[in-house]
Design a protein around this motif. Structure first.
Motif: not given
Lengths: 472, 472
Positions: A326, A253, A368, A330, A257
């Motif tokens: 994640a 990541m 990201a 997002l 992120t």
């Protein structure tokens, strides 16, 4: 609108209630997991068995009506949007496990079974089906096969392709073929099994699959390593592999992120880290202990700022949450989330992440990046707003440059999501004109009238290559 | 005889001494490892690089001259016999290891390198290339890729297919394509890489391959288990797998093979045994110890009459000799040895061996069977005399029934040797008419003028199916 005689035939094949052309059904099957794409089909059909699929295909072929077969439509490449109308064939009724063969370690399933349901059943028998796409609680095995789905365990265990050893499929003309079988080895002619895996519903409709199962690992251990230096994290990935350790999971990541995930899941992650690696090893307890210890040493050597090894399964789950949330984290930032799938040789991960960041800055878009570091498979994810056409245009330009960058680093435009509609204009960049011609020829061999998922993989026009501004 | 202008062109491309049409060169390339097949080519060409291969193909395509690309020709399916004349393209000059990439664990090689030379080099770097066809000291990587060669490690490690992740190949029209790459995942369009593996030189000429390497196992242990009861041996195979143990090697020899091998290698094997299993496990020392111990218990449970576990590497080599010398030992019995490749689900091995024995008795031919029990891949081997046409006819009839039996047990006509010329008449039995049509379509897409290894995989006529006499 389909011909009335045809719809009558279709209703006769599946029964009145399993062919629908009411607006609710059409709208519900006009889109999939991919943002910003929608196209209404003319009808939706729900077959119950292979015989029905064959009869449906014969009827559709006679009328030259296109068909898009689909499971849950969780794909991210517009793979199941019926862009040329026609019939959407939903495979959910064909969701049985036909057999688990404990002597041969195989399972034979229908395509509509939910992947997680299948995996759980297999686990309950003391066996293991490794492919674990993030969508597995919703997606179907048939969809996974069509897209050759990957997942977090790809590095050590491979992807869907590595577990499909036999298929039954219906061709565009309604004929049924059977490929492979409960066989660990079969070289009788071209490998149609592996060709159909990842063919995105453009070559045949999969009606049954024989899957290889493996013994489950006896134990598992999970750790996080956090780095202030992106190259330190990338070198750690390469060095683990160079040290002849193949972890079950090796995820990445980036800082963007990390920030979003921490805000979402309240994990108390250090926000000044440039990268976090999530690492899991499985196998015999001693081997796992030793590998995790060696990985820890490598992380320290590469100046990881923090290393956390989970002592309990609950702690491990907490560490996994960071990576697993994640996409969700997002997705809540802005109305539209576009998750991409550029893949590079694993030694080029840091270069690729830096290129993505440069490109995002150049186009003033927010991207990201997280993904499967061990596979070199990155998911640069743009958070944007589909209603803002000017911004979306910039996002699209940025992704074009990201694909170009992946290819120039020896990579590919898609590692596990498929080409579908979204990446079709870029496919020629990866495989060249001669490669496109060969693929066109294969498509014609299976589907001369272009009825199976038309408009996917093959674009009307290849995108012009952007001139890469190397930044700096 | 080829057109004089064409031969001039070919000589210009490769240089005078690398195109030959003297009788010695033609005869030397008129046959391969398969008994009883011979056909003279019109010329033999030895390209040095991909550019030359492309230029050769352009010249041959213009004159519609067929081409058979080959390495050492160790195949057993008549795969490299130039049955329609034309040019044999020998790949031995293209034998370089272009790169070993320690960060990505890949090697990029030219097709003409000898497999064992490559494997030894990779081992010297502390890495491992698992495919180990019995021919590996002579055969080339290119040949292995063309035939998707297996070997003794197939059960745990898979076959050649599982290690080829990228290819460069020249199409029939002289165009160069590149598929895959140093990528653990790539779903950009149809999987041309896996399609070319095992395509037997009929779709393209492979000029470069990127291969996946893996960490080598830390230790290895070898054992023999001998059974007076064939089903006891077969159940042992199934039970090992059911107990979730996947050995590196799990090989089988029947009584006929045991007798011949013992006479040849003086190993003091008990001649009253119906079957011997050769079992190897590799991995971490503790895991290996534990697995071998559990396998020994299973063998005892299934009433193995003798179990020998090698205590030293020398002893292990001695045990391996038994299996390794099977073909050589059989080959000295009579002038002609025909080794076949029927494959069944591993749970059907005993049934298949019994069927083979019945069929051998029915046709009064001598067939010994050994092979890769863990893969269900058996090598029934007839010892005969090509000059005795009446006997050869009976051998052929017996093998037809053996193929039929394999298919009726859910198996296939070839597990690792390929279709070539020998099994082409039987391919439709396995894949059906619709499957044949699809394969024909793929062939046309790559090679519309049928110049690449013509006559292989696709037979002019499918053999009529024999009526199976179930014996009893």
């Amino acid at each position: 609108m389909l011909d009335a005689t045809l719809t009558l035939q279709l209703r006769q094949i599946v029964g009145e209630k399993f062919y629908r052309d009411d607006p609710e059904a059409l709208v519900a099957h006009s889109y999939d997991g991919t943002p910003m794409l929608q196209s209404l089909p003319d009808g939706v059909i729900y077959p119950e068995n292979t015989r029905q699929v064959a009869d449906i295909m014969k009827a559709l072929a006679a009328y030259r009506v296109p068909v898009v077969s689909r499971g849950s439509g969780t794909n991210l490449c517009g793979g199941t949007v019926p862009v040329q109308g026609g019939v959407v064939m939903v495979m959910h009724r064909m969701n049985r496990i036909m057999e688990v063969d404990l002597e041969n370690l195989t399972a034979t399933v229908q395509p509509g079974i939910i992947t997680a349901d299948f995996a759980v059943h297999i686990e309950s028998l003391g066996l293991f089906y490794p492919p674990d796409p993030s969508s597995m609680k919703i997606s179907t095995i048939g969809g996974n096969i069509a897209e050759c789905s990957g997942g977090l365990r790809g590095l050590k265990y491979g992807t869907t392709k590595d577990y499909v050893i036999g298929l039954e499929a219906v061709l565009a003309n309604g004929e049924i073929i059977r490929t492979g079988g409960k066989l660990m080895k079969d070289v009788a002619g071209y490998d149609l099994t592996k060709l159909l895996v990842g063919s995105e519903g453009t070559l045949a409709i999969i009606t049954e699959a024989t899957l290889k199962l493996v013994p489950p690992p006896a134990s598992k251990k999970t750790m996080l390593a956090m780095f202030k230096d992106l190259y330190g994290a990338a070198r750690t990935v390469s060095r683990i592999i160079e040290m002849r350790i193949i972890p079950a999971t090796l995820e990445f990541m980036d800082n963007a992120t990390i920030r979003v995930v921490d805000d979402f899941a309240k994990l108390d992650l250090p926000l000044d880290m440039k990268a976090i690696l999530l690492i899991e090893q499985d196998g015999d307890p001693d081997t796992v202990e030793r590998d995790i210890e060696r990985i820890r040493e490598i992380c320290e050597l590469e100046r990881a700022d923090r290393i956390v090894v989970a002592e309990t399964r609950e702690q491990a789950e907490r560490l996994l949450t960071a990576r697993r949330s994640a996409f969700t984290a997002l997705a809540r930032l802005r109305p539209t989330t576009i998750l991409e799938d550029a893949t590079v040789p694993r030694s080029r991960i840091a270069d690729m992440v830096l290129r993505i960041n440069e490109i995002a800055r150049k186009y003033k878009v927010s991207i990201a990046t997280f993904g499967h570091a061990g596979d070199g498979n990155l998911h640069p994810t743009a958070t944007t707003d589909a209603r803002d056409h000017e911004e979306i245009h910039r996002v699209e330009q940025a992704f074009e440059e990201i694909f170009e960058a992946a290819i120039s680093l020896g990579g590919t435009i898609t590692g596990e999501h498929g080409v579908g509609l979204v990446k079709a204009p870029f496919l020629e960049w990866k495989i060249g004109t001669a490669g496109m011609e060969v693929m066109h020829g294969i498509k014609r061999a299976f589907d001369p009238h272009n009825l199976l998922n038309p408009g996917k993989i093959f674009a009307k026009e290849t995108r012009k290559r952007v001139v890469i501004d190397r930044g700096h």
